[in-house]
Design an enzyme around this catalytic site. Sequence first.
Site, PDB file in Angstrom:
ATOM      1  N   ASN A  47       0.820  -1.214   0.000  1.00  0.00           N
ATOM      2  CA  ASN A  47       0.000   0.000   0.000  1.00  0.00           C
ATOM      3  C   ASN A  47       0.854   1.263   0.000  1.00  0.00           C
ATOM      4  OD1 ASN A  47      -2.339  -1.476   0.011  1.00  0.00           O
ATOM      5  ND2 ASN A  47      -2.693  -1.290   2.200  1.00  0.00           N
ATOM      6  N   ASP A  94       1.839   1.080  -9.597  1.00  0.00           N
ATOM      7  CA  ASP A  94       0.507   0.461  -9.550  1.00  0.00           C
ATOM      8  C   ASP A  94       0.552  -0.978 -10.059  1.00  0.00           C
ATOM      9  OD1 ASP A  94      -2.339   0.498  -9.170  1.00  0.00           O
ATOM     10  OD2 ASP A  94      -2.573   0.748 -11.330  1.00  0.00           O
ATOM     11  N   ASP A 115      -5.664   0.065  -3.844  1.00  0.00           N
ATOM     12  CA  ASP A 115      -5.178   0.155  -5.229  1.00  0.00           C
ATOM     13  C   ASP A 115      -6.248   0.743  -6.142  1.00  0.00           C
ATOM     14  OD1 ASP A 115      -4.733  -0.688  -8.018  1.00  0.00           O
ATOM     15  OD2 ASP A 115      -2.987  -1.704  -7.227  1.00  0.00           O
ATOM     16  N   HIS A 116      -7.431   0.143  -6.121  1.00  0.00           N
ATOM     17  CA  HIS A 116      -8.500   0.586  -7.022  1.00  0.00           C
ATOM     18  C   HIS A 116      -9.045   1.946  -6.610  1.00  0.00           C
ATOM     19  CE1 HIS A 116      -9.348  -3.821  -8.373  1.00  0.00           C
ATOM     20  NE2 HIS A 116      -8.170  -3.360  -8.762  1.00  0.00           N
TER      21      HIS A 116
END
Length: 362
Positions: A47, A94, A115-116
């Site tokens: 993260n 990413d 992430d999204h």
Amino acid sequence: MAFISNNGLENLKKYKYVSGGYSYLDNKINPFWIFISELYPIWLAPNLITFIGFITMILACVFQVFADMTLTQEIPSWTFYFMAFAIFAYQTLDATDGKQARRTQSSSPLGQLFDHGCDSFIMQFFIIGAAQATQMDRDTLFYFQFFCQIGLWAINQKEYYTGVLHTHLANFGVTELELVAISVQLFSAIFGQSAWHNKIFGFNLYKIVTTTILIAAIISDIFLFFSNIFKSQKSFRVFIEWVPLFVFWTLQFVWFSSPIYSQLAGPLLINFGIILSSIVCKTIVCSTTKDQTPLFHLEMLPFIIISLLTYFVPFSLENLKILFWIQFISTIVLSLLFIKNVINQITTYLNISCFTIKKKEN
């Protein structure tokens, strides 16, 4: 108030991400991403990798917006070079955060959501970057943003009902879009923003590029909209979920038509992006937890109130600016509170940390 229900928290442990596949370029660039991921130290949390890329994109966007908030003037070429670098860095980070998660055995639903969620905010930076690089006119920018936002929402709504996130159509997806965005930034950095308005074989380059992108966006959006509705067993519910978005887009038109747009186009676009991303993030969370997607979004409330006030009450330009900044700050605060709420719920329930890797107990 907690956003995720108790059943939703239990469903987190059952969640498995299902990819919609990879494009041609995804597979070609993947060896490079694997190489990069193997350079990361084992202690580096996935993260944190995502967040570093996200912050880099925020900086690039801030540099461009504050260089000219109207999105109409010539700005320093270094801002375009930096934006191109930021997009490349974000794309790389990413694409490698998930590899780092598997490498360190720290994969979790939070990582997927983080992430999204960042991806949903990043799209607006691409729009602002493209508008700044090409000196996009107001009408084109309105439609450009409108159809890009439809696509972002529709893709995530589709994942909610199908369990599969489709990030590309045919062989054109997120990776290809990012490379196009990098090319646009580099073109403006090297040749200048005005070069987009030159003619090639008698045709205006700017009109060729923007028209092509808009047509592609419209076709993909129509496909996504109708496939979401007619391929779902809950067609009426799917349609109802679009209603807050149509309200949002209608009110955007109010701001695009307002005299404040000519002075604060950049901050306005950031504002629109934060609101949409907050709505999309809720759908992403619900896709993971299997909770019902909400129809009311608190993050939209300041925007709705201020938009209606500015439409029906003849405020001066200075007062309009004050109202906008009040709404802008309110929306940021509400969005951050939502994000903090969700992260705290998940980390507490799963006994994990967001930005560090917890040692597993024996």
